[in-house]
Write a protein that holds these residues in place. Structure first.
Motif, PDB file in Angstrom:
ATOM      1  N   GLN A   1       6.596   5.084  -6.962  1.00  0.00           N
ATOM      2  CA  GLN A   1       5.469   4.281  -7.440  1.00  0.00           C
ATOM      3  C   GLN A   1       5.732   3.695  -8.820  1.00  0.00           C
ATOM      4  O   GLN A   1       5.440   2.520  -9.076  1.00  0.00           O
ATOM      5  N   ARG A   2       6.282   4.515  -9.711  1.00  0.00           N
ATOM      6  CA  ARG A   2       6.553   4.020 -11.060  1.00  0.00           C
ATOM      7  C   ARG A   2       7.583   2.890 -11.031  1.00  0.00           C
ATOM      8  O   ARG A   2       7.485   1.921 -11.791  1.00  0.00           O
ATOM      9  N   ALA A   3       8.555   3.013 -10.128  1.00  0.00           N
ATOM     10  CA  ALA A   3       9.553   1.950 -10.015  1.00  0.00           C
ATOM     11  C   ALA A   3       8.945   0.678  -9.431  1.00  0.00           C
ATOM     12  O   ALA A   3       9.295  -0.437  -9.833  1.00  0.00           O
TER      13      ALA A   3
ATOM     14  N   PRO B   1      -3.789   7.940  -9.345  1.00  0.00           N
ATOM     15  CA  PRO B   1      -3.377   6.674  -9.961  1.00  0.00           C
ATOM     16  C   PRO B   1      -4.572   5.771 -10.238  1.00  0.00           C
ATOM     17  O   PRO B   1      -5.616   5.862  -9.587  1.00  0.00           O
ATOM     18  N   ASP B   2      -4.395   4.866 -11.207  1.00  0.00           N
ATOM     19  CA  ASP B   2      -5.479   3.949 -11.551  1.00  0.00           C
ATOM     20  C   ASP B   2      -5.771   2.936 -10.444  1.00  0.00           C
ATOM     21  O   ASP B   2      -6.862   2.362 -10.409  1.00  0.00           O
ATOM     22  N   ASP B   3      -4.787   2.703  -9.577  1.00  0.00           N
ATOM     23  CA  ASP B   3      -4.947   1.653  -8.571  1.00  0.00           C
ATOM     24  C   ASP B   3      -5.354   2.204  -7.203  1.00  0.00           C
ATOM     25  O   ASP B   3      -5.091   1.576  -6.170  1.00  0.00           O
ATOM     26  N   VAL B   4      -6.002   3.381  -7.170  1.00  0.00           N
ATOM     27  CA  VAL B   4      -6.463   3.938  -5.894  1.00  0.00           C
ATOM     28  C   VAL B   4      -7.476   2.986  -5.266  1.00  0.00           C
ATOM     29  O   VAL B   4      -8.370   2.459  -5.944  1.00  0.00           O
TER      30      VAL B   4
ATOM     31  N   ASN C   1       0.865  -1.177   0.000  1.00  0.00           N
ATOM     32  CA  ASN C   1       0.000   0.000   0.000  1.00  0.00           C
ATOM     33  C   ASN C   1       0.903   1.228   0.000  1.00  0.00           C
ATOM     34  O   ASN C   1       1.746   1.376   0.896  1.00  0.00           O
ATOM     35  N   VAL C   2       0.752   2.102  -0.977  1.00  0.00           N
ATOM     36  CA  VAL C   2       1.565   3.314  -1.047  1.00  0.00           C
ATOM     37  C   VAL C   2       0.668   4.497  -0.697  1.00  0.00           C
ATOM     38  O   VAL C   2      -0.293   4.799  -1.417  1.00  0.00           O
TER      39      VAL C   2
ATOM     40  N   PRO D   1       2.431  -5.947  -6.846  1.00  0.00           N
ATOM     41  CA  PRO D   1       1.046  -5.459  -6.728  1.00  0.00           C
ATOM     42  C   PRO D   1       0.980  -4.265  -5.778  1.00  0.00           C
ATOM     43  O   PRO D   1       1.685  -4.227  -4.760  1.00  0.00           O
ATOM     44  N   MET D   2       0.141  -3.304  -6.111  1.00  0.00           N
ATOM     45  CA  MET D   2       0.158  -2.042  -5.371  1.00  0.00           C
ATOM     46  C   MET D   2      -1.245  -1.464  -5.273  1.00  0.00           C
ATOM     47  O   MET D   2      -2.041  -1.578  -6.204  1.00  0.00           O
ATOM     48  N   VAL D   3      -1.527  -0.831  -4.132  1.00  0.00           N
ATOM     49  CA  VAL D   3      -2.733  -0.030  -3.931  1.00  0.00           C
ATOM     50  C   VAL D   3      -2.288   1.384  -3.553  1.00  0.00           C
ATOM     51  O   VAL D   3      -1.430   1.554  -2.681  1.00  0.00           O
ATOM     52  N   SER D   4      -2.859   2.373  -4.213  1.00  0.00           N
ATOM     53  CA  SER D   4      -2.511   3.767  -3.913  1.00  0.00           C
ATOM     54  C   SER D   4      -3.536   4.346  -2.948  1.00  0.00           C
ATOM     55  O   SER D   4      -4.741   4.264  -3.185  1.00  0.00           O
ATOM     56  N   VAL D   5      -3.044   4.945  -1.870  1.00  0.00           N
ATOM     57  CA  VAL D   5      -3.894   5.592  -0.874  1.00  0.00           C
ATOM     58  C   VAL D   5      -3.576   7.091  -0.932  1.00  0.00           C
ATOM     59  O   VAL D   5      -2.510   7.525  -0.505  1.00  0.00           O
TER      60      VAL D   5
END
Length: 794
Positions: A422-424, A452-455, A403-404, A431-435
């Motif tokens: 995040q891009r890296a 980001p698309d993954d919010v 979770n970022v 796998p990533m979730v943007s908060v």
């Protein structure tokens, strides 16, 4: 103007006062006494909190109901007074406004008539300076008081007064602001020094109690008839026991007004009977003012106007207003269950802030309990506005991922560093979730970048908090699922060689720290009880640089005033430019800055340094990607005479675009920049000094040699081919040493280790740590507790 020339007809008079229901009896005495001495004059008593008031004032009912939501008592009367005078001027030549606690004893039409020619007539409150004898009153309540006569030429003043009165904040303990504050030096007016006018406790020591035209009984209470006024209880200059004529006037006035209240205000409570408290009024006023301001004033951050909050006196029986009070005022409050009203009560009480310093975080359960008991008992908030129990944390899934959390849509250094990382992470296939956190910066930083698309909601067992130590608690409070039961990594930067004690509380909130440079790692690791690692910050390749040939040599510096002008040192760049090119016209310097509107002293210092030099352009706005690319394309050298950098992202971005750099040879930039890529500038160390928080005044940073910097700028202008060669070397060096691939590999490995550590932590606990380690931790506890008691917090 009516009645101001010989032969003109006599002006038409109207007189008035404004009261609330509980003081109607006082106004009736005034009206009766005025009419007795001014036959043929009309007299209007406006009851400010009466349902008929909006029609009498010609006000839209919603506008009136917003006013009575904000203001009460004498405060409301003050707000409506200019509206009433302005309304009466529509059918009269002169309007006399009197305070309600006045009794008229003689006519004064001759004085009021002067307003037909002068616009405004006021009476002096004093005819001589107030004696400095230690008696009360020690200060005059107003330069002019109790009486105002307005003619048609007074309309600009009345418009200004009405606007100021409507916008001012409600007073919690009675009015402290009056219309005379608006007069002096701004609007034409006539001051009359008639000893029979505007007589009250503040000037009775200099005026006889006989021959009065009117007397103001402000503060007189028939239940304490031995006092002239409640405003002078201890050392009154005028005592009724020594003034029999005045005593008789007061006693007769007391008999006429009686001792009972004339009626309760229908706007003292919400529909249903809940008291409309001062905190509710202030809260509503602030929201209304904020919404109107954004409607009327272009916002530098592009924020849209807020919706006007609902008032409680509409057709819905106050339901929308109650709902507004119980809603969260921010995402932070939404995450923790804090209601708008409870948050406002906390802000209004210093004692609550001391006892519950983190009502949305560590102390939210205790603060909620206080609200449910003492808050309700003290009438500060009704039971329906008590904060709700926050929802239980959502447990993480066992899957590998991160979770970022951070300012992922904000146009500031922290946000850009987070997006780079995040891009890296995405390139690493993790796998990533943007908060996304925006609310805490929405008032100071533009947050207009695409999310980001993954919010989404935090899912994974590892969270990367891309904010510095002093904002870590806020992120965890705002988004509790980001921290609850997770392995927490803080992405921190620091720009001085010593990490201050004020930042140390953040250590307890994370399990590991990443920094963007070895320089920052050394500063933080010297104090950290958790591991500190340096992330190889990638610098993405924007593509082959495009250069636009130009007859002038252009230098560029990009900075954010919120990162402190003292550290970024733009005035050093200006001074070096002036030293390099006295009188030379084929050079240009662009200073691209943001958030100057929040740092006026620093902006003014910079403008003074520029001194109107047409060769220097201060570009104070956000740029689109295309505009920024075009600016880089016109640039021959990037100049950063910073005093310290945790990393130096703009220096790296200039290098990857093939632009040579002139930069202070100190701190984070030295880890990727050297003489092959531009011109390092030597320095001496100096104290930070006061005025540049969050950097401690006793801290140290660099003072770059401006003569060397000036020589480097001349070198660029005189040999642009060599500058381009160094720029190309800079690009090749950055692409070779700061690749996304290298960062992705590091991130994948480190996040995998963090995931395994988190998984292991969910298993049964192993045996306690070695006694020496446990003992060391225990030894630190009193030190940290003492720091907290001293207010040293993150």
């Amino acid at each position: 103007m009516a009645g101001n020339r010989s032969g003109d007809p006599a002006p038409r008079f109207a007189a008035c006062t404004v009261v609330t229901r509980d003081r109607r009896a006082v106004a009736d005495v005034l009206a009766e006494s005025y009419r007795a001495h001014h036959p043929g004059h009309g007299f209007t008593v406006l009851v400010a909190d009466d349902e008929a008031a909006p029609a009498e004032l010609g006000l839209d009912p919603d506008e009136y109901h917003r006013l009575v939501t904000c203001h009460a008592g004498a405060d409301l009367a003050d707000v409506l007074r200019p509206l009433l005078v302005r309304r009466l001027l529509d059918r009269s030549d002169v309007v006399v406004l009197l305070d309600p606690d006045i009794e008229v004893h003689a006519p004064f039409e001759d004085v009021a008539a002067l307003a037909a020619g002068h616009g405004l007539v006021v009476a002096a409150a004093l005819l001589a300076p107030l004696p400095q004898d230690g008696l009360e009153p020690e200060h005059v309540p107003g330069v002019f008081d109790g009486f105002l006569a307005a003619g048609q030429d007074a309309r600009p003043f009345l418009d200004h007064w009405a606007d100021r009165a409507r916008r001012r904040a409600p007073h919690r303990t009675g009015p402290t602001w009056r219309w005379p504050d608006l007069l002096a030096g701004v609007f034409d007016h006539l001051v009359v020094r008639d000893p029979g006018l505007a007589v009250g406790y503040w000037n009775l020591h200099e005026r006889p109690a006989t021959g009065l035209k009117f007397l103001a009984f402000r503060g007189y209470d028939p239940e304490t008839p031995w006092l002239l006024t409640a405003d002078c209880r201890q050392r009154p200059r005028v005592r009724l026991s020594a003034e029999p004529v005045l005593r008789e006037l007061c006693e007769r006035y007391g008999e006429r007004i009686g001792t009972g209240a004339s009626g309760d205000s229908p706007y003292a409570t919400l529909p249903g009977g809940t008291p409309l408290t001062s905190v509710m009024r202030q809260l509503y006023h602030d929201a209304w003012s904020r919404a109107e301001h954004l409607r009327e004033t272009p916002d530098p951050l592009g924020r849209v106007a807020e919706k006007l909050p609902p008032h409680p006196f509409g057709d819905d029986g106050g339901r929308a207003f109650r709902q507004w009070l119980t809603e969260p005022a921010s995402p932070l409050d939404a995450a923790t269950g804090l209601t708008r009203l409870a948050a406002a009560v906390w802000l209004a009480r210093v004692d609550l802030q001391a006892v519950f310093p983190h009502p949305r975080g560590a102390h939210r359960a205790a603060f909620r309990q206080w609200c449910a008991t003492h808050g309700v008992e003290e009438g500060l908030l009704p039971a329906w506005a008590v904060p709700a129990e926050p929802p239980p944390p959502v447990p993480p899934v066992d899957e590998f991922g991160v979770n970022v959390a951070g300012y992922l849509t904000a146009e500031l250094g922290l946000g850009e560093m987070a997006r780079v990382v995040q891009r890296a992470i995405a390139a690493a296939g993790v796998p990533m979730v943007s908060v996304v956190e925006e609310h805490s910066l929405s008032g100071s930083v533009r947050t207009g970048l695409a999310a980001p698309d993954d919010v989404g909601a935090p899912r994974f067992g590892v969270s990367l908090l891309t904010v510095n130590s002093d904002f870590t608690r806020l992120i965890l409070d705002t988004h509790p699922d980001t921290g609850a039961g997770r392995y927490r990594i803080g992405l921190w930067a620091w720009e001085l060689e010593d990490f201050p004690a004020a930042m140390h509380d953040g250590f307890a909130l994370v399990d590991e720290i990443w920094t963007p440079s070895e320089f920052a790692t050394r500063a933080i690791a010297a104090h950290s009880p958790v591991p500190v690692r340096t992330i190889p910050v990638p610098v993405p390749d924007p593509g082959e640089p495009v250069r636009e040939p130009a007859p002038v040599t252009q230098f560029l510096f990009i900075f954010d005033f919120n990162s402190t002008g003292g550290r970024k040192n733009p005035w050093g760049v200006v001074e070096a430019f002036h030293r390099a090119f006295p009188g030379r016209e084929d050079v240009h310097l662009v200073l691209k800055a943001t958030n100057g509107h929040l740092n006026t002293p620093a902006v003014e210092r910079l403008r003074r340094a520029i001194g109107g030099d047409p060769r220097i352009e201060l570009l104070e706005r956000y740029l689109t990607v295309a505009e920024l690319g075009a600016l880089y394309a016109r640039t021959d050298a990037y100049v950063s005479l910073h005093r310290s950098e945790g990393f130096g992202l703009t220096v790296a971005e200039a290098m990857v675009r093939g632009i040579p750099v002139i930069a202070t040879d100190y701190s984070g930039t030295t880890e990727f920049f050297g003489p092959d890529h531009g011109w390092p500038v030597p320095f001496t160390m100096t104290d930070v000094g006061p005025g540049w928080p969050p950097y401690q005044p006793e801290g140290r940073w660099a003072d770059p040699d401006l003569d060397v910097a000036a020589a480097a700028m001349r070198a660029v202008a005189e040999d642009r081919a060599e500058a381009r060669r160094r720029g190309q070397a800079a690009r090749e060096h950055i692409l070779r040493t700061r690749s996304t691939q290298a960062a992705a590999e590091w991130l994948r490995e480190r996040l995998a280790e963090a995931h395994q550590t988190w998984l292991a932590g969910r298993e049964p606990r192993p045996a306690p740590r070695h006694p020496l380690v446990a003992g060391a931790r225990r030894a630190l506890r009193p030190v940290r507790a003492a720091a907290r008691r001293l207010g040293v917090t993150a």
